[in-house]
Design a protein around this motif. Sequence first.
Motif, mmCIF file in Angstrom:
data_model
loop_
_atom_site.group_PDB
_atom_site.id
_atom_site.type_symbol
_atom_site.label_atom_id
_atom_site.label_comp_id
_atom_site.label_asym_id
_atom_site.label_seq_id
_atom_site.Cartn_x
_atom_site.Cartn_y
_atom_site.Cartn_z
ATOM 1 N N PRO A 177 -11.988 -55.291 -15.978
ATOM 2 C CA PRO A 177 -10.694 -55.123 -16.471
ATOM 3 C C PRO A 177 -10.539 -55.776 -18.014
ATOM 4 O O PRO A 177 -9.519 -55.518 -18.897
ATOM 5 N N HIS A 178 -11.307 -57.048 -18.247
ATOM 6 C CA HIS A 178 -11.329 -57.526 -19.267
ATOM 7 C C HIS A 178 -11.632 -56.744 -20.489
ATOM 8 O O HIS A 178 -11.110 -56.889 -21.436
ATOM 9 N N HIS A 179 -12.894 -56.318 -20.333
ATOM 10 C CA HIS A 179 -13.354 -55.368 -21.209
ATOM 11 C C HIS A 179 -12.432 -54.236 -21.575
ATOM 12 O O HIS A 179 -12.340 -53.856 -22.859
ATOM 13 N N ILE A 180 -11.671 -53.667 -20.734
ATOM 14 C CA ILE A 180 -10.848 -52.461 -20.906
ATOM 15 C C ILE A 180 -9.582 -52.979 -21.522
ATOM 16 O O ILE A 180 -9.234 -52.554 -22.635
ATOM 17 N N SER A 181 -9.027 -54.132 -21.102
ATOM 18 C CA SER A 181 -7.763 -54.755 -21.620
ATOM 19 C C SER A 181 -7.899 -54.995 -23.355
ATOM 20 O O SER A 181 -7.278 -54.622 -24.098
ATOM 21 N N ASN A 182 -9.208 -55.392 -23.442
ATOM 22 C CA ASN A 182 -9.468 -56.023 -24.834
ATOM 23 C C ASN A 182 -9.850 -54.793 -25.670
ATOM 24 O O ASN A 182 -9.964 -54.978 -26.907
ATOM 25 N N GLY A 183 -9.849 -53.408 -25.309
ATOM 26 C CA GLY A 183 -9.902 -52.427 -26.101
ATOM 27 C C GLY A 183 -10.999 -51.464 -25.871
ATOM 28 O O GLY A 183 -11.140 -50.322 -26.615
ATOM 29 N N MET A 184 -11.712 -51.439 -24.853
ATOM 30 C CA MET A 184 -12.812 -50.666 -24.596
ATOM 31 C C MET A 184 -12.591 -49.610 -23.679
ATOM 32 O O MET A 184 -12.895 -49.260 -22.636
ATOM 33 N N TYR A 185 -11.981 -48.675 -24.418
ATOM 34 C CA TYR A 185 -11.590 -47.043 -23.658
ATOM 35 C C TYR A 185 -11.255 -45.871 -24.661
ATOM 36 O O TYR A 185 -11.387 -46.312 -26.031
ATOM 37 N N GLY A 186 -11.433 -45.072 -24.396
ATOM 38 C CA GLY A 186 -11.346 -43.811 -25.193
ATOM 39 C C GLY A 186 -11.209 -42.513 -24.314
ATOM 40 O O GLY A 186 -11.258 -42.552 -23.221
ATOM 41 N N LEU A 187 -11.219 -41.397 -25.007
ATOM 42 C CA LEU A 187 -11.270 -40.089 -24.169
ATOM 43 C C LEU A 187 -12.241 -39.039 -24.698
ATOM 44 O O LEU A 187 -12.738 -38.992 -25.635
ATOM 45 N N ILE A 188 -12.679 -38.430 -23.645
ATOM 46 C CA ILE A 188 -13.776 -37.322 -23.868
ATOM 47 C C ILE A 188 -13.155 -36.105 -23.242
ATOM 48 O O ILE A 188 -12.779 -36.007 -21.916
ATOM 49 N N LEU A 189 -13.050 -34.952 -24.479
ATOM 50 C CA LEU A 189 -12.532 -33.908 -24.115
ATOM 51 C C LEU A 189 -13.553 -32.586 -23.653
ATOM 52 O O LEU A 189 -14.630 -32.462 -24.584
ATOM 53 N N VAL A 190 -13.497 -32.047 -22.555
ATOM 54 C CA VAL A 190 -14.679 -30.954 -22.352
ATOM 55 C C VAL A 190 -13.681 -29.911 -22.121
ATOM 56 O O VAL A 190 -13.037 -29.599 -21.094
ATOM 57 N N GLU A 191 -14.081 -29.097 -23.217
ATOM 58 C CA GLU A 191 -13.253 -27.710 -23.459
ATOM 59 C C GLU A 191 -13.761 -26.527 -22.396
ATOM 60 O O GLU A 191 -14.984 -26.537 -22.159
ATOM 61 N N PRO A 192 -12.706 -25.986 -21.882
ATOM 62 C CA PRO A 192 -13.073 -24.626 -21.028
ATOM 63 C C PRO A 192 -13.970 -23.593 -21.781
ATOM 64 O O PRO A 192 -13.812 -23.576 -23.084
ATOM 65 N N PRO A 193 -14.717 -22.645 -21.304
ATOM 66 C CA PRO A 193 -15.179 -21.578 -22.141
ATOM 67 C C PRO A 193 -14.212 -21.259 -22.819
ATOM 68 O O PRO A 193 -13.209 -20.690 -22.474
ATOM 69 N N GLY A 194 -14.493 -20.727 -24.194
ATOM 70 C CA GLY A 194 -13.453 -20.245 -24.993
ATOM 71 C C GLY A 194 -12.652 -21.223 -25.869
ATOM 72 O O GLY A 194 -11.960 -20.670 -26.717
ATOM 73 N N GLY A 195 -12.722 -22.337 -25.326
ATOM 74 C CA GLY A 195 -11.836 -23.514 -25.982
ATOM 75 C C GLY A 195 -10.415 -23.340 -25.532
ATOM 76 O O GLY A 195 -10.061 -22.588 -24.496
ATOM 77 N N LEU A 196 -9.644 -24.301 -26.056
ATOM 78 C CA LEU A 196 -8.129 -24.490 -25.972
ATOM 79 C C LEU A 196 -7.172 -23.561 -26.847
ATOM 80 O O LEU A 196 -7.840 -22.987 -27.826
ATOM 81 N N PRO A 197 -6.039 -23.166 -26.140
ATOM 82 C CA PRO A 197 -5.322 -22.186 -27.040
ATOM 83 C C PRO A 197 -4.886 -23.103 -28.282
ATOM 84 O O PRO A 197 -4.788 -24.167 -28.220
#
Length: 526
Positions: A340-360
């Motif tokens: 929680p210390h490392h997360i709180s201090n800023g170590m987070y992000g997002l990974i988007l895994v698109e479905p086949p064909g992509g998003l609208p």
Amino acid sequence: MLVLLPIRIEITTAPVAAESTANASAREAQAKLASPPAEAEPAQAADAAAEAGVTAVSDVAGSAGAARQAQGALVEYTLKTGFGQNPQNFFVGVGGDIDGQVNPTLTADVGDTVRITMVNGVPLQHDLHLEAFGVASPIIQAQDQSVTVEFVADKPGEFEYHCMIPGHADTGMKGKLLISGEGPASAPAGDDHGMAAEHSSAPAAAPAVNPANPDAVSIVRNPADVPAPVGDRDPTTVRVDMTAVEVSGLLADGTTYSFFTFDGQIPGPMIRVRVGDTIDFHLKNADGSVYPHSIDLHAVTGPGGGAVFTQTVPGQETSFSFKALNAGLYVYHCATSSIPHHISNGMYGLILVEPPGGLPPVDREYYVMQAELYTEQPFGTQGDLTFSADKMSHEDPEYFTFNGAAGALTQDEFAMRANVGETVRIFFGVGGPNATSSLHLIGEIFDRVYDQASLTSNPLTDVQTTTVPPGGATMVEFKVEVPGRYILVDHALSRLERGLAAYLIADGDEQAEIFHSDMPANMAGH
Ligand code: CU
Ligand code: CU
Ligand code: CU
């Protein structure tokens, strides 16, 4: 105020071998710090030791008991620090009965002088504390650096020795010291974890604060920093490189903080792949980092989400690969203790895994993440704020942020923008580590909410506020119908006053049929 036994701390830059033997009997407790042997010639080092030994000696707690003579034997132990999976940080005995034991139990008799040398087996910060005897070594960091503490075991009991770097003792960097025999009647009773001395101190004064760091930099990731859509392509192999960087950053006006980041900004870079892709992931930990770092991507199917194979010490690189089996929008975060210390201090992000064909397709895409920060100093304090492990464990944050800094996304530079008639998509995640977000856009309605960031279910439609848990995400979409300034909030609105707000500025012609007032606009959201 509790009277501690006299302690002396000696810090030298000399190798262990070049130091003269300390006069143990005159000192109840002392600590000596030595650099790695490779750093100096023995002769020069001896001079340095003599010099540093004289200048750095300090009486921490007066000399009331300094005349007391140790009557027992000298008991010596060497502990080497280690870093691994379980426990993550630990001590391992070197030599004698404790050789090779993880967090060995040390023994002595009342009256013995106990000398413990801690050698750094890994280039990470550690120290050695034994509060029951007033032992608090300086922090060592370099590989092979060592520190020696010495004290008289003047009372029987079971005591804990441990490292005081946040998260280390909690995740296993601790052991027992058993002292047998009879203590003097006046000696305080031993406590089982050695922390009583700290907790029984005088009432806490206002936490001190250093001046703001003039070299602090912006750590805010622009919410428009979103990779291009994957679209309609076949699965492939994608290499992703990220670097853990510890950086002094701007938390608010006149306020700085030592953040941990992926690639220098918060949140870390958004990763965008498609289902079926194989990700060849490489994590570097920057030279000069103080802490080890790692990554757990929730999009991974495999041990620790990658964290098992990416515990990375400063200056090194680790890697692993995984196949993205499930489409979705996933959080990633550092998984090195204290997590929680490392997360709180800023170590987070997002990974988007698109479905086949992509998003609208949509007109605008933005990337926003929420987190909270636990500082010793109250919200609004100017200066260089420091992390509070205590507030974190009580889930009592001072700051709430979108993209790393208080109010960052309300600044012109980082506000989200759209034109009337456009459709906006926000990739939103919560790093946390602890607070759930009640995501709401004041003055708008989410036309579609991909609840729990599930991209393979039908979205919810026409939603006012949506729940996003720590370590979770959502994807929301809405068409902008009316110009104006809209405020993205967590509808737990006390947090708005602690830094949690983002602007979406919609430009375009008035739409009197949808919204109209003859009053002058005051731009207020609620
Ligand atoms: Cu430690
Ligand atoms: Cu980390
Ligand atoms: Cu996680």
